[in-house]
Design an enzyme around this catalytic site. Structure first.
Site, mmCIF file in Angstrom:
data_model
loop_
_atom_site.group_PDB
_atom_site.id
_atom_site.type_symbol
_atom_site.label_atom_id
_atom_site.label_comp_id
_atom_site.label_asym_id
_atom_site.label_seq_id
_atom_site.Cartn_x
_atom_site.Cartn_y
_atom_site.Cartn_z
ATOM 1 N N GLU A 1 -11.334 -1.127 13.363
ATOM 2 C CA GLU A 1 -11.317 -1.274 11.904
ATOM 3 C C GLU A 1 -12.408 -0.468 11.208
ATOM 4 O O GLU A 1 -12.230 -0.007 10.082
ATOM 5 C CB GLU A 1 -11.442 -2.754 11.528
ATOM 6 C CG GLU A 1 -10.236 -3.602 11.846
ATOM 7 C CD GLU A 1 -10.251 -4.168 13.261
ATOM 8 O OE1 GLU A 1 -9.411 -5.031 13.562
ATOM 9 O OE2 GLU A 1 -11.121 -3.749 14.073
ATOM 10 N N GLU B 1 -7.377 -8.969 18.462
ATOM 11 C CA GLU B 1 -7.714 -10.287 17.925
ATOM 12 C C GLU B 1 -6.702 -11.342 18.360
ATOM 13 O O GLU B 1 -7.071 -12.492 18.623
ATOM 14 C CB GLU B 1 -7.798 -10.203 16.402
ATOM 15 C CG GLU B 1 -9.028 -9.437 15.930
ATOM 16 C CD GLU B 1 -9.025 -9.161 14.444
ATOM 17 O OE1 GLU B 1 -9.973 -9.589 13.762
ATOM 18 O OE2 GLU B 1 -8.064 -8.519 13.949
#
Length: 255
Positions: A129, A109
């Site tokens: 995730e 990210e």
């Protein structure tokens, strides 16, 4: 400090320094935001390289720290988490990510917040995730989809799989793949070239692309139009056009 800023010849290197894997704990997130805001304010920083070192970019969040947080704690923290990464994405100057080793979860990210990504040939990127029963929370569902398209983003997010450098290049997740020893050098060369460019025009170009993508084409065209006309009031525009007429293209020296 877990993140440091070094500035030389107009290029700021935003260096992650939390061995062994540059896990992005809360203190590191807050430091990223602090330095991104400093870079935005400092006129002498004309371009930026985000770098995690020779072995790893960032392997993700600090899972041990996150495990201790309950729902109420994350509700209170999630906005600051996103704000830290958004501060990096909104730096109004060219930003390159120099990716070595792992860029997973929050590390991926963070790389997505840059304008381009230069990856080592041994790099691995991904959003794992889902394997923790979570989804990306620092902008991954939004920036990844905008970069590689929704179908590819969903594949990476749904499966949590890691992408090697060659596949990352083929789907547009990274822009260049070079030998590991050349990653920082390549990213820095790109930034150093742009550090000599017209700062206001570069800001205009970045904001027009980024904000236009978020707003839709009509609003994007209005943003472009206003910036385009506004640049005619700058010294750099006069310098660039005068140099073009007198000396030919690509020879202007911008202040």
């Amino acid at each position: 400090m877990t993140v440091n800023l070094e500035v030389a010849d107009g290029v700021g290197t935003l260096r992650l320094d939390r061995p062994p894997m540059n896990a992005l704990d809360i203190a590191t997130q807050d430091r990223l935001r602090e330095l991104a805001e400093e870079i935005t304010r400092r006129d002498e920083v004309r371009a930026v390289v985000i770098y995690g070192g020779e072995k790893v970019f960032a392997a993700g969040a600090d899972i041990k720290e996150m495990r201790e947080m309950d729902h109420a704690a994350m509700v209170a923290r999630a906005g600051d988490l996103q704000a830290a990464f958004t501060a990096v994405a909104r730096i109004p100057k060219p930003v390159a990510a120099a990716v070595t080793g792992y860029a997973l979860g929050g590390g991926c990210e963070l790389a997505l917040c840059a304008d381009i990504r230069v990856a080592a040939d041994n790099a691995k990127l991904g959003q794992p995730e889902i394997l923790l029963g979570l989804i990306p929370g620092a902008g991954g569902t939004q920036r990844l989809a905008r970069l590689v398209g929704p179908s590819r983003a969903k594949d990476l997010i749904f499966t949590g799989r890691q992408v090697k450098a060659d596949e990352a290049l083929s789907i547009g997740l990274v822009d260049r793949v070079v030998p590991a020893a050349k990653v920082y050098e390549t990213a820095h060369a790109w930034a150093a070239r742009l550090a000599k460019g017209p700062a206001i025009a570069l800001r205009a170009a970045k904001e027009s692309v980024d904000f236009g993508l978020d707003a839709g084409i009509d609003t994007g065209l209005a943003i472009e139009r206003n910036w385009f006309a506004g640049l005619f009031a700058t010294e750099d525009r006069e310098t660039g056009m005068r140099s073009f007429v007198e000396d030919g293209p690509g020879k202007a020296v911008f202040r």
